[in-house]
Design a protein around this motif. Structure first.
Motif, PDB file in Angstrom:
ATOM      1  N   THR A 261     -56.134  84.051  10.771  1.00 44.25           N
ATOM      2  CA  THR A 261     -56.128  85.164   9.815  1.00 44.25           C
ATOM      3  C   THR A 261     -56.302  86.530  10.504  1.00 44.25           C
ATOM      4  O   THR A 261     -55.450  87.398  10.339  1.00 44.25           O
ATOM      5  CB  THR A 261     -57.206  84.958   8.739  1.00 44.25           C
ATOM      6  N   PRO A 262     -57.385  86.707  11.301  1.00 43.47           N
ATOM      7  CA  PRO A 262     -57.488  88.032  11.942  1.00 43.47           C
ATOM      8  C   PRO A 262     -56.317  88.348  12.863  1.00 43.47           C
ATOM      9  O   PRO A 262     -55.863  89.494  12.910  1.00 43.47           O
ATOM     10  CB  PRO A 262     -58.795  87.950  12.736  1.00 43.47           C
ATOM     11  N   VAL A 263     -55.807  87.332  13.564  1.00 47.52           N
ATOM     12  CA  VAL A 263     -54.661  87.596  14.450  1.00 47.52           C
ATOM     13  C   VAL A 263     -53.472  88.061  13.625  1.00 47.52           C
ATOM     14  O   VAL A 263     -52.756  89.020  13.984  1.00 47.52           O
ATOM     15  CB  VAL A 263     -54.295  86.340  15.275  1.00 47.52           C
ATOM     16  N   ALA A 264     -53.251  87.392  12.472  1.00 43.35           N
ATOM     17  CA  ALA A 264     -52.132  87.779  11.603  1.00 43.35           C
ATOM     18  C   ALA A 264     -52.301  89.223  11.132  1.00 43.35           C
ATOM     19  O   ALA A 264     -51.336  90.018  11.135  1.00 43.35           O
ATOM     20  CB  ALA A 264     -52.055  86.831  10.420  1.00 43.35           C
ATOM     21  N   VAL A 265     -53.566  89.571  10.757  1.00 36.39           N
ATOM     22  CA  VAL A 265     -53.821  90.947  10.286  1.00 36.39           C
ATOM     23  C   VAL A 265     -53.531  91.938  11.409  1.00 36.39           C
ATOM     24  O   VAL A 265     -52.851  92.955  11.214  1.00 36.39           O
ATOM     25  CB  VAL A 265     -55.283  91.085   9.801  1.00 36.39           C
ATOM     26  N   LEU A 267     -51.595  91.610  14.008  1.00 36.62           N
ATOM     27  CA  LEU A 267     -50.152  91.724  14.281  1.00 36.62           C
ATOM     28  C   LEU A 267     -49.450  92.536  13.201  1.00 36.62           C
ATOM     29  O   LEU A 267     -48.604  93.408  13.487  1.00 36.62           O
ATOM     30  CB  LEU A 267     -49.526  90.324  14.386  1.00 36.62           C
ATOM     31  N   ALA A 268     -49.837  92.284  11.930  1.00 41.42           N
ATOM     32  CA  ALA A 268     -49.199  93.005  10.824  1.00 41.42           C
ATOM     33  C   ALA A 268     -49.475  94.504  10.929  1.00 41.42           C
ATOM     34  O   ALA A 268     -48.569  95.342  10.770  1.00 41.42           O
ATOM     35  CB  ALA A 268     -49.703  92.462   9.501  1.00 41.42           C
ATOM     36  N   GLU A 269     -50.747  94.843  11.267  1.00 40.44           N
ATOM     37  CA  GLU A 269     -51.124  96.261  11.406  1.00 40.44           C
ATOM     38  C   GLU A 269     -50.328  96.906  12.546  1.00 40.44           C
ATOM     39  O   GLU A 269     -49.865  98.041  12.433  1.00 40.44           O
ATOM     40  CB  GLU A 269     -52.630  96.389  11.692  1.00 40.44           C
ATOM     41  N   CYS A 270     -50.158  96.182  13.619  1.00 41.39           N
ATOM     42  CA  CYS A 270     -49.414  96.718  14.760  1.00 41.39           C
ATOM     43  C   CYS A 270     -47.974  97.030  14.352  1.00 41.39           C
ATOM     44  O   CYS A 270     -47.420  98.095  14.654  1.00 41.39           O
ATOM     45  CB  CYS A 270     -49.420  95.737  15.919  1.00 41.39           C
ATOM     46  N   GLU A 271     -47.387  96.031  13.669  1.00 40.21           N
ATOM     47  CA  GLU A 271     -45.998  96.212  13.216  1.00 40.21           C
ATOM     48  C   GLU A 271     -45.893  97.477  12.357  1.00 40.21           C
ATOM     49  O   GLU A 271     -44.998  98.298  12.498  1.00 40.21           O
ATOM     50  CB  GLU A 271     -45.556  95.012  12.356  1.00 40.21           C
ATOM     51  N   LEU A 286     -55.789 101.264  13.353  1.00 33.10           N
ATOM     52  CA  LEU A 286     -56.595 100.902  14.532  1.00 33.10           C
ATOM     53  C   LEU A 286     -58.005 100.452  14.128  1.00 33.10           C
ATOM     54  O   LEU A 286     -58.573  99.539  14.726  1.00 33.10           O
ATOM     55  CB  LEU A 286     -56.691 102.089  15.494  1.00 33.10           C
ATOM     56  N   LEU A 287     -58.523 101.102  13.054  1.00 26.16           N
ATOM     57  CA  LEU A 287     -59.857 100.687  12.586  1.00 26.16           C
ATOM     58  C   LEU A 287     -59.815  99.245  12.081  1.00 26.16           C
ATOM     59  O   LEU A 287     -60.731  98.446  12.337  1.00 26.16           O
ATOM     60  CB  LEU A 287     -60.336 101.626  11.465  1.00 26.16           C
ATOM     61  N   VAL A 288     -58.753  98.909  11.345  1.00 23.72           N
ATOM     62  CA  VAL A 288     -58.612  97.525  10.858  1.00 23.72           C
ATOM     63  C   VAL A 288     -58.511  96.572  12.037  1.00 23.72           C
ATOM     64  O   VAL A 288     -59.170  95.517  12.100  1.00 23.72           O
ATOM     65  CB  VAL A 288     -57.352  97.397   9.952  1.00 23.72           C
ATOM     66  N   ILE A 289     -57.673  96.990  13.014  1.00 23.30           N
ATOM     67  CA  ILE A 289     -57.494  96.124  14.192  1.00 23.30           C
ATOM     68  C   ILE A 289     -58.828  95.922  14.910  1.00 23.30           C
ATOM     69  O   ILE A 289     -59.196  94.812  15.292  1.00 23.30           O
ATOM     70  CB  ILE A 289     -56.454  96.739  15.155  1.00 23.30           C
ATOM     71  N   ARG A 290     -59.599  97.027  15.025  1.00 24.08           N
ATOM     72  CA  ARG A 290     -60.881  96.910  15.721  1.00 24.08           C
ATOM     73  C   ARG A 290     -61.832  95.970  14.960  1.00 24.08           C
ATOM     74  O   ARG A 290     -62.494  95.123  15.545  1.00 24.08           O
ATOM     75  CB  ARG A 290     -61.532  98.282  15.874  1.00 24.08           C
ATOM     76  N   ARG A 291     -61.822  96.085  13.622  1.00 19.30           N
ATOM     77  CA  ARG A 291     -62.708  95.232  12.843  1.00 19.30           C
ATOM     78  C   ARG A 291     -62.341  93.752  13.002  1.00 19.30           C
ATOM     79  O   ARG A 291     -63.191  92.901  13.230  1.00 19.30           O
ATOM     80  CB  ARG A 291     -62.656  95.638  11.365  1.00 19.30           C
ATOM     81  N   GLN A 292     -61.050  93.489  12.911  1.00 20.64           N
ATOM     82  CA  GLN A 292     -60.611  92.089  13.036  1.00 20.64           C
ATOM     83  C   GLN A 292     -60.840  91.566  14.451  1.00 20.64           C
ATOM     84  O   GLN A 292     -61.234  90.423  14.648  1.00 20.64           O
ATOM     85  CB  GLN A 292     -59.108  91.973  12.682  1.00 20.64           C
ATOM     86  N   GLY A 293     -60.585  92.464  15.415  1.00 23.81           N
ATOM     87  CA  GLY A 293     -60.813  92.076  16.817  1.00 23.81           C
ATOM     88  C   GLY A 293     -62.282  91.772  17.062  1.00 23.81           C
ATOM     89  O   GLY A 293     -62.627  90.786  17.718  1.00 23.81           O
ATOM     90  N   LYS A 295     -64.420  90.783  14.859  1.00 20.27           N
ATOM     91  CA  LYS A 295     -64.758  89.532  14.166  1.00 20.27           C
ATOM     92  C   LYS A 295     -64.332  88.327  15.027  1.00 20.27           C
ATOM     93  O   LYS A 295     -65.087  87.360  15.189  1.00 20.27           O
ATOM     94  CB  LYS A 295     -64.044  89.503  12.817  1.00 20.27           C
ATOM     95  N   MET A 296     -63.128  88.435  15.595  1.00 18.72           N
ATOM     96  CA  MET A 296     -62.655  87.342  16.447  1.00 18.72           C
ATOM     97  C   MET A 296     -63.559  87.166  17.655  1.00 18.72           C
ATOM     98  O   MET A 296     -63.894  86.050  18.052  1.00 18.72           O
ATOM     99  CB  MET A 296     -61.232  87.629  16.937  1.00 18.72           C
ATOM    100  N   SER A 297     -63.924  88.301  18.229  1.00 14.39           N
ATOM    101  CA  SER A 297     -64.747  88.235  19.430  1.00 14.39           C
ATOM    102  C   SER A 297     -66.113  87.624  19.107  1.00 14.39           C
ATOM    103  O   SER A 297     -66.649  86.808  19.864  1.00 14.39           O
ATOM    104  CB  SER A 297     -64.853  89.641  20.016  1.00 14.39           C
ATOM    105  N   GLU A 298     -66.657  87.992  17.908  1.00 13.01           N
ATOM    106  CA  GLU A 298     -67.945  87.416  17.506  1.00 13.01           C
ATOM    107  C   GLU A 298     -67.821  85.898  17.321  1.00 13.01           C
ATOM    108  O   GLU A 298     -68.674  85.127  17.749  1.00 13.01           O
ATOM    109  CB  GLU A 298     -68.397  88.027  16.171  1.00 13.01           C
ATOM    110  N   MET A 299     -66.689  85.571  16.682  1.00 12.49           N
ATOM    111  CA  MET A 299     -66.478  84.144  16.395  1.00 12.49           C
ATOM    112  C   MET A 299     -66.371  83.344  17.699  1.00 12.49           C
ATOM    113  O   MET A 299     -66.989  82.282  17.849  1.00 12.49           O
ATOM    114  CB  MET A 299     -65.179  84.010  15.601  1.00 12.49           C
TER     115      MET A 299
END
Ligand code: ADP
Length: 463
Positions: A261-265, A267-271, A286-293, A295-299
């Motif tokens: 899910t975060p990876v999809a978000v 990628l979508a934001e980048c596009e 970029l803020l969305v990307i940072r938040r998802q990133g 979250k992934m890093s925490e996970m």
């Protein structure tokens, strides 16, 4: 070297034991038998010679002879010597002969030497070697009227009695090994039968193992408590293996799902931003990307810690921790982070100490307090208590938030599990409580949860 089977070990052990036993019995039998026979032979020889001495009589007159009785008569001095028919010249290998001085009057001498070489000795049992065999000799001088100078000499070979013993021993030497063979074969058959369920268990476990079908179970006849227990333990082990394979599969699928899910978000934001000129849009994306990133890093960080705790490879820095101070720090920090209309009430017993790793304990308390804020209602309250009871240090985190449904209380400790309410928020990972459980397990602490939907929850850690 291939290990011997229990059957072989039992059989070999019994065979050796039996052979040694049979050997000892034969040797003892021979030694005891020999000495008993020897003393019997000596006694019998003495008795025979002495009894025979009473069967002799001197007759002056021919008229006194009673020829029909079967007695023997020998001319002696001026008359006759009557040898009664009860006189035994030979009995059971014992010879008794009558001598007048050196002259043999009656009977046989089985050894070459006569009284010339082996002189008479009254009532004295002696041994004499003749042709490599031992003989016993016993002499009695005959008493009675006109019988002076007459001697009775009894002779018997030692081998006479021994040969009987040898026959017995020979019989035993055949019989006992045959008995031993029967016992060994019997022992082998019994041990084979007794160990058959073990063989069955081995075969079935082997076939489950080689077939990789962990749903199959070992099935044996109800033979003995031990084998039943063994089969039961094997089956429980297969259950656990199956469980852990299943949860491994579940974990892999959950982890990939959660990371997708975060990876999809991202990628979508980048596009999206790549097609935009506006710098404000870029910033938001970029803020969305940072938040998802983040979250992934925490996970990923949590998953790594999990694996390390599970495998025991985590580097622990155990120290004497002031749990009261640590909890106070966590509460202060969390109040600042959450900025919610929730009052945090503290009730700590001061200076409660625990030997543990600071980082792990901080993470455990943080997860509980953060959940209380996250799932708390506004306005609301959180009560964090720390106290000692019955030699246990107890940490309790209570909130009056949304609560958890009873059927979900078991599941909240599982990795990636989130209740429907939590899913809506989107920021949770479902790893917090399973981390709490893992750390509690590491320190042998008990965890408990009480909750009522809509009213709030209480989490207890009992160290
Ligand atoms: P996360 O909080 O990241 O979702 P946790 O493992 O900490 O993951 O919690 C698992 C689930 O348990 C949460 O999703 C939430 O539904 C429920 N939960 C945990 N703590 C509380 C609480 N104090 N009140 C209500 N629900 C809770």
């Amino acid at each position: 070297m291939k290990a011997k089977t229990v059957k072989a070990k039992i059989t070999i052990w019994f065979s050796i034991l039996f052979i040694v036993l049979v050997g000892i019995v034969l040797i003892l039998l021979f030694l005891i038998g020999k000495s008993v026979l020897k003393s019997n032979t000596k006694e019998q020889l003495q008795t025979l010679v002495e009894a025979n001495a009473l069967e002799l009589e001197f007759l002056e007159d021919e008229d006194e002879m009673d020829l029909e009785e079967g007695d023997h008569y020998l001319p002696y001095k001026d008359g006759y010597l009557e040898i009664d028919d009860d006189f035994c010249g030979f009995l059971d290998g014992m010879y008794v002969s009558l001598y007048n001085g050196d002259t043999l009057l009656y009977g046989e001498n089985p050894i070459g030497a006569g009284p010339g070489e082996v002189v008479f000795r009254q009532g004295k049992l002696r041994e004499q070697m003749y042709q490599k065999e031992k003989y016993y000799i016993y002499d009695v001088s005959v008493k009675g009227e006109d019988l002076d100078g007459l001697w009775l000499r009894g002779i018997t070979g030692e081998s006479e009695g021994i040969s009987l013993l040898a026959r017995v021993i020979r019989f035993m030497a055949l019989f006992l090994p045959a008995l031993a063979a029967v016992a060994v074969i019997g022992g082998y058959l019994i041990s084979r039968k007794a160990l058959k369920p073990l063989d069955d268990i081995c075969d079935q476990a082997g076939s489950i193992n080689s077939g990789s079908d962990l749903t199959r179970r070992i099935c044996i006849k109800n033979e003995s408590a031990e084998t039943n227990r063994l089969a039961e333990n094997f089956n429980q082990m297969f259950d656990r293996l199956l469980d852990s394979f299943e949860s491994e599969k579940q974990f892999t699928s959950d982890a990939s799902h959660e990371l997708r899910t975060p990876v999809a978000v991202i990628l979508a934001e980048c596009e999206y931003v790549l097609g935009e000129e506006d710098s404000e849009e870029w910033r938001e994306a970029l803020l969305v990307i940072r938040r998802q990133g983040t979250k992934m890093s925490e996970m990923i960080e949590e998953l790594l810690t999990f694996t390390r705790i599970e495998r025991g490879t985590i580097k622990l820095e155990t120290e004497r921790l002031n749990l009261s101070d640590l909890t106070e720090g966590v509460c202060r920090e969390q109040t600042q982070i959450w900025k919610k209309d929730i009052a945090l009430h503290r009730d700590f017993q001061e200076n409660l100490y625990l030997n543990a790793d600071r980082g792990l304990l901080e993470r455990m308390i943080t997860n509980l307090v953060a959940n209380a804020f996250q799932y708390g209602k506004e306005p609301g309250n959180i009560w964090v208590r720390l106290y000692e009871e019955d030699a246990h240090v107890i940490l309790s985190v209570q909130d009056d938030g949304i609560g958890i449904r009873e059927e979900e209380l078991e599941k909240i400790w599982n990795r990636f599990y989130r209740t429907d309410n939590a899913r809506k928020g989107g920021d949770s990972t479902g790893l917090g409580l399973s981390m709490v459980r893992q750390i509690a397990k590491l320190y042998d602490a008990q965890i408990k949860v009480f909750s009522e939907i809509g009213k709030g929850s209480t989490f207890l850690i009992i160290f």
